[in-house]
Design a protein around this motif. Sequence first.
Motif, mmCIF file in Angstrom:
data_model
loop_
_atom_site.group_PDB
_atom_site.id
_atom_site.type_symbol
_atom_site.label_atom_id
_atom_site.label_comp_id
_atom_site.label_asym_id
_atom_site.label_seq_id
_atom_site.Cartn_x
_atom_site.Cartn_y
_atom_site.Cartn_z
ATOM 1 N N MET A 1 45.951 49.261 47.555
ATOM 2 C CA MET A 1 46.953 49.780 46.656
ATOM 3 C C MET A 1 47.726 48.634 45.588
ATOM 4 N N PHE A 2 48.101 47.585 46.275
ATOM 5 C CA PHE A 2 48.693 46.702 45.828
ATOM 6 C C PHE A 2 47.880 45.355 45.427
ATOM 7 N N ASP A 3 48.286 44.538 44.824
ATOM 8 C CA ASP A 3 47.410 43.212 44.527
ATOM 9 C C ASP A 3 48.009 42.197 45.600
ATOM 10 N N HIS A 4 49.159 41.948 45.616
ATOM 11 C CA HIS A 4 49.870 40.956 46.676
ATOM 12 C C HIS A 4 51.225 41.313 46.840
ATOM 13 N N VAL A 65 56.803 46.813 55.184
ATOM 14 C CA VAL A 65 55.573 46.441 54.581
ATOM 15 C C VAL A 65 54.511 47.331 55.941
ATOM 16 N N ALA A 66 53.486 47.767 55.486
ATOM 17 C CA ALA A 66 52.611 48.462 56.405
ATOM 18 C C ALA A 66 51.391 47.687 56.378
ATOM 19 N N PHE A 67 50.702 47.366 57.336
ATOM 20 C CA PHE A 67 49.388 47.061 57.421
ATOM 21 C C PHE A 67 48.199 47.967 58.006
ATOM 22 N N PRO A 97 52.831 62.764 63.615
ATOM 23 C CA PRO A 97 52.282 63.956 62.963
ATOM 24 C C PRO A 97 53.061 64.475 61.568
ATOM 25 N N GLU A 98 54.165 64.088 61.648
ATOM 26 C CA GLU A 98 55.017 64.589 60.446
ATOM 27 C C GLU A 98 54.465 63.762 59.170
ATOM 28 N N TYR A 99 53.775 62.623 59.324
ATOM 29 C CA TYR A 99 53.214 61.945 58.274
ATOM 30 C C TYR A 99 51.951 62.555 58.029
ATOM 31 N N HIS A 100 51.034 62.478 58.660
ATOM 32 C CA HIS A 100 49.850 63.421 58.797
ATOM 33 C C HIS A 100 49.038 63.363 60.173
ATOM 34 N N PRO A 101 48.221 64.327 60.703
ATOM 35 C CA PRO A 101 47.423 64.000 61.961
ATOM 36 C C PRO A 101 46.372 62.843 61.811
ATOM 37 N N GLY A 102 46.902 62.089 63.030
ATOM 38 C CA GLY A 102 45.872 60.930 63.224
ATOM 39 C C GLY A 102 46.753 59.869 62.708
ATOM 40 N N TYR A 103 48.089 59.847 62.219
ATOM 41 C CA TYR A 103 48.743 58.796 61.859
ATOM 42 C C TYR A 103 49.293 57.969 63.191
ATOM 43 N N TYR A 104 49.052 56.840 63.608
ATOM 44 C CA TYR A 104 49.339 56.211 64.767
ATOM 45 C C TYR A 104 49.726 54.781 64.367
ATOM 46 N N ALA A 105 51.091 54.418 64.644
ATOM 47 C CA ALA A 105 51.637 53.229 64.294
ATOM 48 C C ALA A 105 52.535 52.605 65.251
ATOM 49 N N VAL A 106 52.619 51.208 65.266
ATOM 50 C CA VAL A 106 53.690 50.669 65.850
ATOM 51 C C VAL A 106 54.544 49.993 64.583
ATOM 52 N N PHE A 107 56.105 49.851 64.904
ATOM 53 C CA PHE A 107 56.976 49.500 63.950
ATOM 54 C C PHE A 107 57.799 48.334 64.790
ATOM 55 N N MET A 108 57.961 47.197 63.913
ATOM 56 C CA MET A 108 58.789 46.068 64.447
ATOM 57 C C MET A 108 59.545 45.436 63.479
ATOM 58 N N ARG A 109 60.327 44.526 64.108
ATOM 59 C CA ARG A 109 61.241 43.675 62.937
ATOM 60 C C ARG A 109 60.512 42.020 63.190
ATOM 61 N N ASP A 110 60.574 41.484 61.969
ATOM 62 C CA ASP A 110 59.968 40.222 61.641
ATOM 63 C C ASP A 110 61.239 39.365 61.854
ATOM 64 N N PRO A 111 60.867 37.857 61.876
ATOM 65 C CA PRO A 111 62.320 37.259 62.050
ATOM 66 C C PRO A 111 63.433 37.353 60.859
ATOM 67 N N ASN A 114 62.836 42.210 58.672
ATOM 68 C CA ASN A 114 62.125 43.306 57.774
ATOM 69 C C ASN A 114 61.430 44.250 58.708
ATOM 70 N N ASN A 115 61.223 45.543 58.089
ATOM 71 C CA ASN A 115 60.540 46.542 58.955
ATOM 72 C C ASN A 115 58.924 46.329 58.647
ATOM 73 N N VAL A 116 58.170 45.910 59.888
ATOM 74 C CA VAL A 116 56.806 45.922 59.666
ATOM 75 C C VAL A 116 56.031 46.829 60.494
ATOM 76 N N GLU A 117 55.235 47.479 59.947
ATOM 77 C CA GLU A 117 54.309 48.574 60.379
ATOM 78 C C GLU A 117 52.695 48.200 60.385
ATOM 79 N N VAL A 118 52.353 48.584 61.671
ATOM 80 C CA VAL A 118 50.717 48.483 61.640
ATOM 81 C C VAL A 118 50.295 49.855 62.087
ATOM 82 N N VAL A 119 49.294 50.635 61.194
ATOM 83 C CA VAL A 119 48.855 51.897 61.190
ATOM 84 C C VAL A 119 47.548 52.081 61.046
#
Length: 122
Positions: A1-4, A65-67, A97-111, A114-119
């Motif tokens: 979706m994004f270039d960078h 940012v989500a990866f 499930p409020e995002y969509h079925p199968g949406y499995y994620a962890v959220f953390m703070r970087d140094p 910032n709110n970093v997600e891996v989904v």
Amino acid sequence: MFDHVSLQCDDLTASRAFYETVLAPLGISVSMDFGDVLGLSAEDGVPKFWLGKQTTGGSQREIHVAFTASSRAVVDSIYHAVHKLGAEILHEPKEWPEYHPGYYAVFMRDPDSNNVEVVSHS
């Protein structure tokens, strides 16, 4: 979706260590190092995520940012790696499930707090 995407970091060394640990299971690593700017890329070698020293403005605002992970197991492995780093976990891995079925994620703070997600969307 994004270039960078580029983040300015208060402590580039700490941010590099954080993102190298978090993104390694996704196949993302530093591919360009200009000293005060780092380009991270996946297998294609094209840097799409950049880290640089804070150079403009004062206090940063939180960004999100989500990866994408290929599986829940990868999300879980990142959670364990972040836990070992001692970084703040905002939300342990779970299905959202409020995002969509199968949406499995962890959220953390970087140094820089910032709110970093891996989904995984499986």
